[in-house]
Write an enzyme that holds these catalytic residues in place. Sequence first.
Site, PDB file in Angstrom:
ATOM      1  N   ASP A 148       4.187  21.891   8.479  1.00 44.92           N
ATOM      2  CA  ASP A 148       4.159  20.439   8.706  1.00 44.92           C
ATOM      3  C   ASP A 148       5.159  20.011   9.783  1.00 44.92           C
ATOM      4  O   ASP A 148       4.978  18.980  10.437  1.00 44.92           O
ATOM      5  CB  ASP A 148       4.514  19.695   7.412  1.00 44.92           C
ATOM      6  CG  ASP A 148       3.308  19.479   6.520  1.00 44.92           C
ATOM      7  OD1 ASP A 148       2.301  20.178   6.715  1.00 44.92           O
ATOM      8  OD2 ASP A 148       3.384  18.619   5.626  1.00 44.92           O
ATOM      9  N   ARG A 285      -3.397  -0.911  -2.690  1.00 46.67           N
ATOM     10  CA  ARG A 285      -4.563  -1.676  -3.152  1.00 46.67           C
ATOM     11  C   ARG A 285      -4.167  -2.634  -4.262  1.00 46.67           C
ATOM     12  O   ARG A 285      -4.575  -3.811  -4.265  1.00 46.67           O
ATOM     13  CB  ARG A 285      -5.665  -0.726  -3.628  1.00 46.67           C
ATOM     14  CG  ARG A 285      -6.324   0.058  -2.506  1.00 46.67           C
ATOM     15  CD  ARG A 285      -7.200   1.158  -3.018  1.00 46.67           C
ATOM     16  NE  ARG A 285      -6.417   2.190  -3.721  1.00 46.67           N
ATOM     17  CZ  ARG A 285      -6.909   3.363  -4.107  1.00 46.67           C
ATOM     18  NH1 ARG A 285      -8.177   3.652  -3.879  1.00 46.67           N
ATOM     19  NH2 ARG A 285      -6.138   4.245  -4.725  1.00 46.67           N
TER      20      ARG A 285
END
Length: 397
Positions: A148, A285
Amino acid sequence: MKVLVVNAGSSSIKYQVVDMTDESVLAVGLVDRVGIPGTTLDHSPLGKDKVTIKKDLPDHTAGMELVLQVLVNEEYGCIKSMDEIGAVGHRVVHGGEGFAESVVIDDEVKRVIKECFEIAPLHNPPNMMGIEACQRLMPNVKHVAVFDTAFHQTMGPANFMYALPYDVYEKFRVRRYGFHGTSHFYVAHRAAEMLGKPYEECKIITLHLGNGASMAAIKDGKVIDTSMGFTPLEGLVMGTRSGDIDPAIVFFLMDKLGMNSSEANNYFNKKSGMLGLSGVSNDLRDILEAAGSGNERAKIALDVYYNKVKGYIGNYIAKLNGVDCLVFTAGVGENAIDIRENVCANLDYLGIKMDVEKNKVRGKEVDVATADSKVRIFLIPTNEELVIARDTFNLAK
């Protein structure tokens, strides 16, 4: 060649089988709760129904054994024998300063991965467990580590050094490393293709917005800066991570709340961010819904989030001396219409103009800028597994 892609977490194993002749995904799966009662394996082969297997597994080796059995199963497998797997690609979170690209795993590579245990204690140890389990079970194929951190190794000292006594860098390698590199790499290259320009001539800002979130500034094919730092705690406001704060707050709260260093680490990594600010959830959300219902803390949390992302956009445009495109990716970046709209609002002066109607899409590769926007605004679903498969194939063939 078929490549097995493995992403081993502390109690999970995600996997894909990719046929490199056409880069098709033959199967995807997840082993969850490894080493914990109630282990499940969800396996989704191409063109067949998903299969769920419940079987307690004591460790990653047992988990990988079950994965390999499933892959060759006559009923729901995706290959006839393990001989079809030509190589295994492993996601490794931290490669330190040692690796600027993916590498075939040998004893020296494993030594460096283990050296990074101290600075990536949540990720590198399970990554190594996955590697060693796969090597035991598949000793005759090449295993590749895809880091990464690798993509960000092109940063210069002006952006990777902290203003601390220089000897802490020399002794302990305390510096900015950056994360989500495989995702930033994939979407930046796709963005160049969408721009119709050579990648090495582009100025790109990538926004990997998920529960964990980071941004990167890419110029002439190289990362010049990224928002995550020595650890993934630095940078943007995230689901449960604070992002950038005054370091003195850490010592102040350790004293006030009676926390030791481990508890403080947990506090800023697991209890802060959007969860801590909103008091609602770490999921944007839920926070958007709460804000829409009048929850003031949720509204403040969102304003802080937008403000931080905008700040990094301005910072990076200055460092890049302009920008060709913004790229939104990852769970929030690909799917949260309101988040993207608010991040890009009032950036007209910088040449960033979003078409709010075009922006009303989720999970699609599309340009949502207006026709007269000087800066393109791309949504590009990330595909870290494909990058891992490609790197593995190229090193193993």
